[in-house]
Scaffold this motif. Sequence first.
Motif, PDB file in Angstrom:
ATOM      1  N   SER A 170     -13.015  -6.396  -3.395  1.00  0.00           N
ATOM      2  CA  SER A 170     -12.191  -5.936  -2.286  1.00  0.00           C
ATOM      3  C   SER A 170     -10.938  -5.223  -2.790  1.00  0.00           C
ATOM      4  O   SER A 170     -10.518  -4.237  -2.201  1.00  0.00           O
ATOM      5  CB  SER A 170     -11.923  -7.058  -1.280  1.00  0.00           C
ATOM      6  OG  SER A 170     -10.904  -7.874  -1.763  1.00  0.00           O
ATOM      7  N   SER A 171     -10.370  -5.663  -3.918  1.00  0.00           N
ATOM      8  CA  SER A 171      -9.224  -4.922  -4.484  1.00  0.00           C
ATOM      9  C   SER A 171      -9.632  -3.502  -4.849  1.00  0.00           C
ATOM     10  O   SER A 171      -8.850  -2.575  -4.733  1.00  0.00           O
ATOM     11  CB  SER A 171      -8.684  -5.581  -5.746  1.00  0.00           C
ATOM     12  OG  SER A 171      -8.414  -6.924  -5.527  1.00  0.00           O
ATOM     13  N   MET A 172     -10.848  -3.337  -5.363  1.00  0.00           N
ATOM     14  CA  MET A 172     -11.289  -2.003  -5.784  1.00  0.00           C
ATOM     15  C   MET A 172     -11.964  -1.242  -4.659  1.00  0.00           C
ATOM     16  O   MET A 172     -12.378  -0.097  -4.855  1.00  0.00           O
ATOM     17  CB  MET A 172     -12.238  -2.101  -6.978  1.00  0.00           C
ATOM     18  CG  MET A 172     -11.523  -2.406  -8.263  1.00  0.00           C
ATOM     19  SD  MET A 172     -12.438  -1.764  -9.673  1.00  0.00           S
ATOM     20  CE  MET A 172     -11.925  -2.924 -10.913  1.00  0.00           C
ATOM     21  N   GLU A 182      -2.923   2.477 -11.085  1.00  0.00           N
ATOM     22  CA  GLU A 182      -2.665   2.109  -9.695  1.00  0.00           C
ATOM     23  C   GLU A 182      -3.281   0.735  -9.379  1.00  0.00           C
ATOM     24  O   GLU A 182      -2.651  -0.109  -8.739  1.00  0.00           O
ATOM     25  CB  GLU A 182      -3.298   3.210  -8.842  1.00  0.00           C
ATOM     26  CG  GLU A 182      -3.018   3.183  -7.373  1.00  0.00           C
ATOM     27  CD  GLU A 182      -3.924   4.235  -6.689  1.00  0.00           C
ATOM     28  OE1 GLU A 182      -3.971   5.397  -7.175  1.00  0.00           O
ATOM     29  OE2 GLU A 182      -4.597   3.871  -5.715  1.00  0.00           O
ATOM     30  N   LEU A 183      -4.492   0.497  -9.872  1.00  0.00           N
ATOM     31  CA  LEU A 183      -5.166  -0.774  -9.603  1.00  0.00           C
ATOM     32  C   LEU A 183      -4.462  -1.954 -10.286  1.00  0.00           C
ATOM     33  O   LEU A 183      -4.590  -3.097  -9.870  1.00  0.00           O
ATOM     34  CB  LEU A 183      -6.631  -0.714 -10.058  1.00  0.00           C
ATOM     35  CG  LEU A 183      -7.567   0.157  -9.219  1.00  0.00           C
ATOM     36  CD1 LEU A 183      -8.907   0.353  -9.928  1.00  0.00           C
ATOM     37  CD2 LEU A 183      -7.784  -0.448  -7.838  1.00  0.00           C
ATOM     38  N   GLY A 184      -3.710  -1.650 -11.349  1.00  0.00           N
ATOM     39  CA  GLY A 184      -2.970  -2.702 -12.043  1.00  0.00           C
ATOM     40  C   GLY A 184      -1.804  -3.222 -11.227  1.00  0.00           C
ATOM     41  O   GLY A 184      -1.260  -4.283 -11.521  1.00  0.00           O
ATOM     42  N   ARG A 185      -1.433  -2.482 -10.206  1.00  0.00           N
ATOM     43  CA  ARG A 185      -0.291  -2.837  -9.337  1.00  0.00           C
ATOM     44  C   ARG A 185       0.912  -3.239 -10.181  1.00  0.00           C
ATOM     45  O   ARG A 185       1.205  -2.619 -11.175  1.00  0.00           O
ATOM     46  CB  ARG A 185      -0.694  -3.998  -8.421  1.00  0.00           C
ATOM     47  CG  ARG A 185      -1.760  -3.620  -7.430  1.00  0.00           C
ATOM     48  CD  ARG A 185      -1.235  -3.846  -6.006  1.00  0.00           C
ATOM     49  NE  ARG A 185      -2.336  -4.112  -5.099  1.00  0.00           N
ATOM     50  CZ  ARG A 185      -2.736  -5.318  -4.739  1.00  0.00           C
ATOM     51  NH1 ARG A 185      -2.086  -6.391  -5.182  1.00  0.00           N
ATOM     52  NH2 ARG A 185      -3.739  -5.461  -3.923  1.00  0.00           N
ATOM     53  N   ASN A 186       1.570  -4.333  -9.781  1.00  0.00           N
ATOM     54  CA  ASN A 186       2.745  -4.759 -10.548  1.00  0.00           C
ATOM     55  C   ASN A 186       2.371  -5.601 -11.759  1.00  0.00           C
ATOM     56  O   ASN A 186       3.185  -5.935 -12.587  1.00  0.00           O
ATOM     57  CB  ASN A 186       3.718  -5.520  -9.639  1.00  0.00           C
ATOM     58  CG  ASN A 186       2.986  -6.609  -8.873  1.00  0.00           C
ATOM     59  OD1 ASN A 186       1.743  -6.601  -8.799  1.00  0.00           O
ATOM     60  ND2 ASN A 186       3.727  -7.555  -8.327  1.00  0.00           N
ATOM     61  N   VAL A 187       1.092  -5.983 -11.870  1.00  0.00           N
ATOM     62  CA  VAL A 187       0.653  -6.848 -12.965  1.00  0.00           C
ATOM     63  C   VAL A 187       0.323  -6.029 -14.217  1.00  0.00           C
ATOM     64  O   VAL A 187       0.604  -6.437 -15.340  1.00  0.00           O
ATOM     65  CB  VAL A 187      -0.602  -7.659 -12.566  1.00  0.00           C
ATOM     66  CG1 VAL A 187      -0.972  -8.643 -13.662  1.00  0.00           C
ATOM     67  CG2 VAL A 187      -0.371  -8.372 -11.246  1.00  0.00           C
ATOM     68  N   GLY A 188      -0.275  -4.872 -14.014  1.00  0.00           N
ATOM     69  CA  GLY A 188      -0.627  -4.021 -15.155  1.00  0.00           C
ATOM     70  C   GLY A 188      -2.070  -4.213 -15.586  1.00  0.00           C
ATOM     71  O   GLY A 188      -2.911  -4.737 -14.852  1.00  0.00           O
ATOM     72  N   GLN A 189      -2.294  -3.773 -16.826  1.00  0.00           N
ATOM     73  CA  GLN A 189      -3.616  -3.705 -17.416  1.00  0.00           C
ATOM     74  C   GLN A 189      -4.424  -5.003 -17.369  1.00  0.00           C
ATOM     75  O   GLN A 189      -5.642  -4.986 -17.339  1.00  0.00           O
ATOM     76  CB  GLN A 189      -3.383  -3.332 -18.892  1.00  0.00           C
ATOM     77  CG  GLN A 189      -4.418  -2.506 -19.476  1.00  0.00           C
ATOM     78  CD  GLN A 189      -4.000  -1.966 -20.835  1.00  0.00           C
ATOM     79  OE1 GLN A 189      -3.177  -2.540 -21.563  1.00  0.00           O
ATOM     80  NE2 GLN A 189      -4.583  -0.846 -21.185  1.00  0.00           N
TER      81      GLN A 189
END
Length: 510
Positions: free
Chosen positions: A215-217, A121-128
């Motif tokens: 902030s993302s996490m 989920e944290l990878g969003r559209n970018v991934g790992q």
Amino acid sequence: MTNTGSHGTGPFIAAIDQGTTSSRCIVFDRDGRIVSVDQKEHEQIFPKPGWVEHDAKEIWTNVQEVVAGAVEKAGITAADVKAIGITNQRETTLMWDKNTGEPVYNAIVWQDTRTDALCKELGRNVGQDRFRRETGLPLASYFSGPKVRWLLDNVEGLRERAEAGDILFGTMDSWVIWNLTGGVNGGVHVTDVTNASRTLLMNLRSLEWDERILSSMEIPAAVLPEIRSSAEVYGTAQGGALAGVPVASALGDQQAALFGQTCYDKGEAKSTYGTGTFMLMNTGDEPVQSYNGLLTTVGYRIGDEKPVYALEGSIAVTGSLVQWMRDQMGLIKSAAEIETLASSVEDNGGAYFVPAFSGLFAPYWRSDARGVIAGLTRYVTKAHIARAVLEATAWQTREITDAMTKDSGVELTALKVDGGMTSNNLLMQTLSDFLDAPVVRPMVAETTCLGAAYAAGLAVGFWPDTDALRANWRRAAEWTPRMDADTRDREYKSWLKAVERTMGWIEDEE
Ligand SMILES: Nc1ncnc2c1ncn2[C@@H]1O[C@H](COP(=O)(O)OP(=O)(O)OP(=O)(O)O)[C@@H](O)[C@H]1O
Ligand SMILES: [Mg+2]
């Protein structure tokens, strides 16, 4: 191993190694020789498949006991000890109440995979690789940041308490140092650059917490320890067997082993064979990005010198596979017996064991992989499986050294090894065969503690510089390749086929 007897009259350095399976304390003399050791195992808590926890209070009690034990066995007092060095299992994550010193939950261990879905989920559209440029790491359940987020989301009321400033986060270095330096009575809340570099929250170049990632996490900055050098005085031990002694180093266990193996020049590498296996190569004062599945991490930082970076190949399961054969399968009674059993046959009988128990770490980073034993026929015995167990460690190392060569352009000339598994001769010979390079082990195989002691000793002027430390390194054993190239290539191909079969086992659960 307890008391090796022949040592000088001091002074000494004490190192505390808070490891995954045990905590130990070793007292070293000025030649880097072991004066005394004390060690105590702690409970491994497996609440569900894939979850691994430790009781942080038990760990702190054990640390106090082994410190007292090592001091007593050495027949010395706190006055003979110039500094305490700390090294620790990395990434294992704890949060505690700073007013009471009580952990809010068990420590979540590095092998724990509960944050897999969160990481996706944290990878969003970018991934790992969303935070790889800043942190040098892929988004994986291995690292601390997602574990902190999990605690904030799952421990009732924790987020509010954290935002109010009542909660501290730390890896085991922080927990041990905070308690050593007084705990609720003025304990210092710090971590070092090497441990911080495993959180997915530190910027590798600035060596500071990265606000955008925090902030993302959704992790409040109030919980974070101050990031300090690996070798500097953080505070003074209050109480206990070493009361009054400066606490002067902290390094994650693998970085400590790099330091203890005296890999101070660019291109020097070591591989440590314990619960897991971790190969680190010194890349000098520039972080090198990996394109082959390795991690970029901080190697160490002495005082206010420039940081030294490293490329790392991490293997989750090596010694723990031997433990699994002993404890879960009951095929051997002691870890050492794996060698006897494996030596009773000439080869693996066609069997390959890929221990992807918590997915695959380097170079694959696949959380959907699970373990397989491949190539089974009616011919295969437990002795062949024992051999496959040892070969698994050696092949996984080979995959890492291949990746290191690609990323660094440096061809492996010899591998410095250490850790509990290096007492296994068959494994060491197999390793040399599979790598087609010499494997060397130093006199002091406890390089993790030694590295922490070295860093602490440098911080207080016990040793003048790294040249003095290098002079202490002595070779104890060496293995050279005996396998012919055709056999090696054929076996490697079979191993890689077995690895393929582990992947995609776990399908998107939710
Ligand atoms: N003779 C042996 N052959 C194979 N494996 C062994 C042998 N002796 C010990 N081991 C394995 O080595 C590991 C212990 O090594 P070590 O004490 O270096 O571990 P460690 O990773 O430092 O522990 P910690 O994680 O607590 O720091 C165990 O997993 C054990 O199964
Ligand atoms: Mg260890």
